[in-house]
Design a protein around this motif. Structure first.
Motif, PDB file in Angstrom:
ATOM      1  N   VAL A   1      -1.839  -9.271   0.286  1.00 19.43           N
ATOM      2  CA  VAL A   1      -1.546  -7.575   0.586  1.00 19.43           C
ATOM      3  C   VAL A   1      -2.279  -7.409   2.086  1.00 19.43           C
ATOM      4  O   VAL A   1      -3.369  -7.624   1.674  1.00 19.43           O
ATOM      5  N   LYS A   2      -1.720  -6.522   2.171  1.00 17.94           N
ATOM      6  CA  LYS A   2      -2.967  -5.545   3.339  1.00 17.94           C
ATOM      7  C   LYS A   2      -2.769  -4.404   3.148  1.00 17.94           C
ATOM      8  O   LYS A   2      -1.655  -3.680   3.393  1.00 17.94           O
ATOM      9  N   ARG A   3      -4.010  -3.999   2.689  1.00 22.99           N
ATOM     10  CA  ARG A   3      -4.050  -2.909   1.939  1.00 22.99           C
ATOM     11  C   ARG A   3      -4.114  -1.898   3.091  1.00 22.99           C
ATOM     12  O   ARG A   3      -4.956  -1.657   3.364  1.00 22.99           O
ATOM     13  N   GLY A   4      -3.475  -0.259   3.254  1.00 25.23           N
ATOM     14  CA  GLY A   4      -3.545   0.229   3.972  1.00 25.23           C
ATOM     15  C   GLY A   4      -4.101   1.847   3.374  1.00 25.23           C
ATOM     16  O   GLY A   4      -4.563   2.317   2.413  1.00 25.23           O
ATOM     17  N   HIS A   5      -3.675   2.622   3.927  1.00 30.16           N
ATOM     18  CA  HIS A   5      -4.586   3.916   4.469  1.00 30.16           C
ATOM     19  C   HIS A   5      -3.873   4.754   2.855  1.00 30.16           C
ATOM     20  O   HIS A   5      -4.436   5.569   1.600  1.00 30.16           O
ATOM     21  N   VAL A   6      -1.969   4.581   2.807  1.00 34.65           N
ATOM     22  CA  VAL A   6      -1.428   4.905   2.181  1.00 34.65           C
ATOM     23  C   VAL A   6      -0.802   4.445   1.027  1.00 34.65           C
ATOM     24  O   VAL A   6       0.171   4.502  -0.047  1.00 34.65           O
ATOM     25  N   ILE A   7      -0.360   3.164   2.269  1.00 34.66           N
ATOM     26  CA  ILE A   7       0.714   1.964   1.964  1.00 34.66           C
ATOM     27  C   ILE A   7       0.549   0.372   1.876  1.00 34.66           C
ATOM     28  O   ILE A   7      -0.704   0.473   2.978  1.00 34.66           O
ATOM     29  N   ASP A   8       0.619  -0.284   0.572  1.00 31.09           N
ATOM     30  CA  ASP A   8      -0.244  -1.449   0.334  1.00 31.09           C
ATOM     31  C   ASP A   8       1.110  -2.445   1.231  1.00 31.09           C
ATOM     32  O   ASP A   8       2.144  -1.695   0.214  1.00 31.09           O
ATOM     33  N   VAL A   9       0.832  -3.214   2.253  1.00 30.97           N
ATOM     34  CA  VAL A   9       2.504  -4.108   2.296  1.00 30.97           C
ATOM     35  C   VAL A   9       1.676  -5.764   1.917  1.00 30.97           C
ATOM     36  O   VAL A   9       0.721  -6.306   1.982  1.00 30.97           O
ATOM     37  N   HIS A  10       2.813  -6.076   0.735  1.00 30.51           N
ATOM     38  CA  HIS A  10       2.723  -7.174   0.477  1.00 30.51           C
ATOM     39  C   HIS A  10       3.358  -8.715   0.864  1.00 30.51           C
ATOM     40  O   HIS A  10       4.845  -8.238   1.132  1.00 30.51           O
TER      41      HIS A  10
END
Length: 116
Positions: A62-71
């Motif tokens: 998972v790439k944790r973002g400011h608003v959206i996390d991409v799994h």
């Protein structure tokens, strides 16, 4: 009472701006490559996805973002977006993504068994 309304309006405005700006940053920073859109997917520029900077979960990365996390699922390769606790399955990696970003190799390095 008017002061209280103004305070809440300012807080709401700041929160909305955080969401809009954070969303833009998250989208722009995930795939920083351009070009190479046609087979054999060569001649692209930029930096491929940095898989090693992502957090590992029980099911993938998972790439944790400011608003959206991409799994990305370590077995199926399904790429999902998570926003406010809601997850949306998007797609598995394209042929271009497999060649440019090399998610299979990254998942193998992290101990997963990709089947895509």
């Amino acid at each position: 009472m008017e002061t209280l309304k103004m305070i809440f309006a300012i807080i709401g405005f700041i929160y909305c701006m955080y969401i809009i700006i954070g969303l833009g940053i998250d989208v722009m920073t995930f795939d920083q490559t351009k070009g190479g859109y046609q087979p054999p997917y060569e001649g692209w520029t930029g930096r491929p996805v940095d898989w090693d900077s992502m957090d590992q979960t029980a099911t993938g990365l998972v790439k944790r973002g400011h608003v959206i996390d991409v799994h990305i699922n370590g077995t199926s390769g399904m790429i999902s977006f998570e926003l406010f606790g809601l997850r949306y399955d998007w797609q598995t990696p394209s042929d271009r993504a497999l060649k440019v970003h090399k998610p299979r190799e990254a998942l193998l390095r992290r101990g997963f068994r990709p089947e895509f």
